[in-house]
Design an enzyme around this catalytic site. Structure first.
Site, PDB file in Angstrom:
ATOM      1  N   ASP A  71      17.042  23.329 -30.651  1.00 13.02           N
ATOM      2  CA  ASP A  71      17.727  22.105 -31.069  1.00 13.02           C
ATOM      3  C   ASP A  71      19.244  22.205 -31.020  1.00 13.02           C
ATOM      4  O   ASP A  71      19.941  21.228 -31.236  1.00 13.02           O
ATOM      5  CB  ASP A  71      17.306  21.724 -32.498  1.00 13.02           C
ATOM      6  CG  ASP A  71      17.953  22.626 -33.535  1.00 13.02           C
ATOM      7  OD1 ASP A  71      18.110  23.830 -33.253  1.00 13.02           O
ATOM      8  OD2 ASP A  71      18.309  22.128 -34.612  1.00 13.02           O
ATOM      9  N   ASP A  83      13.071  28.584 -31.320  1.00 16.10           N
ATOM     10  CA  ASP A  83      14.252  28.862 -32.125  1.00 16.10           C
ATOM     11  C   ASP A  83      13.822  28.675 -33.589  1.00 16.10           C
ATOM     12  O   ASP A  83      12.837  27.985 -33.854  1.00 16.10           O
ATOM     13  CB  ASP A  83      15.353  27.860 -31.741  1.00 16.10           C
ATOM     14  CG  ASP A  83      16.548  27.941 -32.667  1.00 16.10           C
ATOM     15  OD1 ASP A  83      17.022  29.064 -32.899  1.00 16.10           O
ATOM     16  OD2 ASP A  83      16.992  26.890 -33.161  1.00 16.10           O
ATOM     17  N   CYS A  85       0.834  -1.207   0.000  1.00 14.20           N
ATOM     18  CA  CYS A  85       0.000   0.000   0.000  1.00 14.20           C
ATOM     19  C   CYS A  85       0.866   1.254   0.000  1.00 14.20           C
ATOM     20  O   CYS A  85       2.096   1.176   0.121  1.00 14.20           O
ATOM     21  CB  CYS A  85      -0.929   0.019   1.198  1.00 14.20           C
ATOM     22  SG  CYS A  85      -0.065   0.310   2.755  1.00 14.20           S
ATOM     23  N   ASP A  98      21.062  26.998 -27.789  1.00 19.04           N
ATOM     24  CA  ASP A  98      19.757  27.129 -27.131  1.00 19.04           C
ATOM     25  C   ASP A  98      19.793  26.603 -25.693  1.00 19.04           C
ATOM     26  O   ASP A  98      18.817  26.743 -24.960  1.00 19.04           O
ATOM     27  CB  ASP A  98      18.682  26.340 -27.899  1.00 19.04           C
ATOM     28  CG  ASP A  98      18.495  26.838 -29.320  1.00 19.04           C
ATOM     29  OD1 ASP A  98      18.481  28.066 -29.502  1.00 19.04           O
ATOM     30  OD2 ASP A  98      18.373  26.008 -30.233  1.00 19.04           O
ATOM     31  N   CYS A 126       3.134   1.681   2.911  1.00 17.99           N
ATOM     32  CA  CYS A 126       4.411   0.949   2.817  1.00 17.99           C
ATOM     33  C   CYS A 126       5.446   1.822   2.121  1.00 17.99           C
ATOM     34  O   CYS A 126       6.600   1.913   2.547  1.00 17.99           O
ATOM     35  CB  CYS A 126       4.253  -0.327   1.999  1.00 17.99           C
ATOM     36  SG  CYS A 126       3.012  -1.460   2.615  1.00 17.99           S
TER      37      CYS A 126
END
Length: 742
Positions: A625, A431, A20, A629, A23
């Site tokens: 990318d 970008d 549970c 950046d 636990c």
């Protein structure tokens, strides 16, 4: 900075024997208390713990022993196989299946006799005979686990089940063996064997359904894991073919892929050609044509042709392995909303036991003639109906399904926090190169004032790592490059170098102006003309005069316009930042429908721009990318990298779009909104269930209408509460891929 943090190790280990959310809280608190552990996050739904610890102070074995000391277990070791883990879970599921079947089979006659044939001869003995194996054999794990918890001064869901069913069973045995004790007081000696048996049966059934449903939440991960074949055909000496296990494949080996086969590792095609289905990685349905020189990836499926490729990345280095690791980490991570739930789960069981004891005492004092019977029944019912599991499963199951669904669509989400935050995005900074455009620039036009220095330009551009430099260098493949010395990259402006004692510059117009270089009228006019056509103009000069201009064009991706339109419909403000000149930025913005744009932006200015938007109260996502950046990605609230970009951008980003398709961003926002909506629904039902269920079980309605909840009904309700939460999370899988703005 804390030096210890620098040397810390981050690992995720499976945790066994948790029943549970209580636990999970117990294991987490135990690990956090150990010296040398910086942080620990136990996820009940995935049965894992994400650890950050200092190996010079504590090792995995010591952490394992600490977990074992409180009745649970930890699987450690680098080489633990997912197959082994799946096998453990399958064994648990099969065991639960048998126990559930037999407990239901044995509980049915007990219920039938208890409800309809109470006064038949030997009714109590028959019920006792059927109920005993259910409680003491099929339900023995509840008592064993409860005893383990008690020995360590803690309690969990098993404690509630053991206390409730044990009380009902022992009370019934006493009443069956010594009925005269009650009869002498003028009371009937009731037995509750059916309640004890049915509670065990229902809770086992609930756990069986829960285990099955939890298995479904990680189906996306299992699909990914099933993408890699077990063996490959390696070609040696151009013709000798040998089938070897995937583990033995080395980087540099030549692999043969036949029609319909899965590609085993990342590599480069060296001969043959075919179309490859990459949809499981990128989410894109169109097969990709692969020819010599093209990259192929593990987990993709070859279609009709056959080809050979050189293995470049094997084992844990492949893109598929990285995706699997990212999905595992994300599914095991905790959303911010989970912190409050964890605190509640940690104290839930002791509070429920306290309420049950208080209920017992109140009934004993104010219960009238049947005070003890009512007190015991109410005590049992409160313990049975309380369900911390529903609370513990509410958030992680939704996160697991959301992250898995994202992976299937080619959206890799690094952690639960970014999935939760994405639904609040109201500003996206884009970008240009490689994000809105294809990132494959080509030289379209050139104008020379002096063509004798083409070889100098080729020499300069071949030393530069900029994508535009690659395009220019590729435009002069046959040109003998002149050796360049004192090469220097000037951030955001261009490059310079020395050849034959003369200094040369390549870059934007600003670079030439800053160095007082004369620009002929003809070049200036042509430059303006090309800029108006969304072409990037590259200037080439010596230390005195401009020598040439080249126009470089980068095609807008087919999906970019649709993506911009979708995000604007969702109420998201879009901003395009580019290092290109203002005229190119304006034209690209006009063609895509972006209202806010900025040209000639330097890398550090991108992160400043993101910061400015955040100061205006916006939740900002940065999409990029390239290496340039990375600072802006780190600054943004949600950072999104294009999968075909640089590794640095992907490392920094919290989300990666494998196919570099911008339409995946509105998909990711919708997925986040759907996931957060599901989490809220789950938490509402989990809280409301306990808030209403526990007082009703305690008998709050009895003074009003004489209603007392039957412990058997309470057991069924408790079992269903967890199953309903997991089932609601699984509804996320049914959500359509493209839906209107939510």
């Amino acid at each position: 900075m804390d030096k210890n943090r620098d040397t810390s190790v981050k690992k995720t280990f499976p945790v066994l024997q948790m029943s549970c959310a209580g636990c999970a809280a117990g294991v987490e608190n135990k690990i956090k208390s150990l010296e040398g552990v910086n942080s620990a996050a136990v996820n009940f739904a995935t049965a894992t713990v994400a650890l950050d610890y200092q190996p010079d102070k504590i090792d995995a074995v010591a952490i394992q022993k600490a977990v074992q000391s409180i009745g649970y277990d930890l699987i450690i070791g680098e080489d633990f196989q997912q197959d082994r883990l799946d096998e453990i879970h399958q064994q648990k599921y099969n065991s639960l299946k048998k126990k559930t079947f037999w407990s239901l089979l044995l509980a049915v006659p007990v219920v039938v006799i208890g409800m309809f044939f109470m006064h038949m001869p030997y009714a109590n003995l028959i019920m006792w005979a059927f109920a005993t194996p259910v409680v003491l054999w099929l339900g023995r794990d509840f008592f064993v686990n409860a005893w383990k918890q008690a020995r360590h001064g803690s309690a969990n869901m098993d404690t509630l089940v053991a206390l409730s069913t044990g009380t009902a069973y022992l009370f019934s045995v006493f009443n069956m063996l010594f009925p005269q004790f009650w009869q002498s007081k003028g009371l009937e000696a009731h037995v509750y064997f059916e309640a004890a048996a049915v509670i065990i049966a229902f809770i086992l059934l609930g756990r069986l359904l829960e285990e099955k449903a939890k298995g479904s939440t990680s189906s996306a991960l299992k699909k990914l894991m099933g993408l890699q074949p077990k063996t490959v055909v390696v070609v040696k000496n151009d013709h000798e073919q040998t089938e070897v296990p995937i583990e033995q494949l080395m980087a540099g080996d030549i692999v043969l892929v036949k029609p319909g086969e899965k590609i085993a590792v990342d590599g480069t095609v060296i001969s043959g050609d075919s179309f490859v289905d990459e949809s499981r990685l990128s989410g894109e349905p169109m097969a990709v044509h692969k020819t010599p020189g093209e990259k192929v990836f593990a987990g993709t499926i070859n279609q009709k042709g056959s080809f050979r490729f050189r293995a470049d990345k094997v084992g844990k280095e492949t893109m598929l392995a990285h995706i699997i690791k990212m999905v595992q980490d994300a599914q095991g991570s905790k959303a911010p909303v989970q912190k409050l739930v964890d605190k509640i789960a940690g104290i839930f069981v002791p509070v429920v036991i306290g309420i049950a004891i208080l209920t017992f005492l109140i009934w004993l004092v104010f219960g009238g003639d049947n005070a003890l019977t009512h007190a015991l029944l109410a005590f049992v019912t409160v313990l049975v109906i309380a369900c911390p599991c529903a609370l513990g499963l509410a958030t992680p199951t939704a996160i697991m399904v959301g992250v898995g669904k994202g992976a299937e669509q080619g959206i890799l989400i690094k952690d639960a926090e970014s999935l939760e935050l994405s639904q609040k995005i109201n500003a996206v900074v884009l970008d240009k190169t490689g994000t809105i455009t294809e990132g494959k620039p080509q030289v379209t036009d050139e104008l020379w004032a002096d063509e004798s220095v083409k070889s100098v330009l080729a020499g300069l551009e071949r030393q530069s790592e900029h994508p535009l430099a690659e395009a220019v260098a590729g435009h002069f493949p046959d040109e003998d490059a002149v050796a360049v010395t004192d090469f220097q990259s000037i951030t955001g402006k261009g490059i310079k170098g020395v050849a034959g004692g003369e200094t040369y510059f390549v870059g934007n117009r600003k670079l030439l102006t800053e160095n007082n270089i004369a620009i002929p009228e003809e070049l200036s006019v042509k430059s303006d003309e090309w800029s108006q056509s969304a072409k990037t103009v590259i200037w080439f000069s010596d230390s005195r005069n401009a020598l040439a201009i080249l126009a470089v064009s980068d095609k807008i991706k087919e999906t970019s316009v649709a993506a911009v339109s979708q995000m604007q419909e969702m109420g998201i403000d879009l901003y395009m930042l580019t290092g290109d000149n203002e005229a190119t930025a304006r034209t690209i913005a006009k063609q895509t429908g972006i209202r806010h744009y900025k040209g000639e932006v330097l890398p550090h200015e991108k992160s400043e721009f993101v910061k400015q938007l955040q100061q205006q109260g916006k939740m900002v996502a940065m999409v990029g990318d390239g290496i340039n950046d990375s600072a802006a990605l780190a600054q943004a609230d949600v950072s999104i990298a294009m999968g075909k970009g640089s590794d640095i951008a992907m490392d920094v980003a919290k989300m990666t779009i494998v196919s570099s398709d911008l339409t995946k961003i509105p998909q990711a926002v919708r997925l986040s909104r759907q996931t957060v909506k599901t989490i809220r629904q789950n938490l509402f039902w989990a809280f409301i269930y306990n808030v209403i269920g526990i007082p009703v079980a305690a008998g709050i309605l009895y003074p009003l209408n004489g209603f007392l909840l039957n412990p058997m009904i309470a057991g069924a309700a408790m079992a269903l509460s967890s199953v309903s939460v997991v089932s609601n999370s699984l509804r996320l899988k049914l959500q359509r891929r493209r839906t209107p703005s939510l």
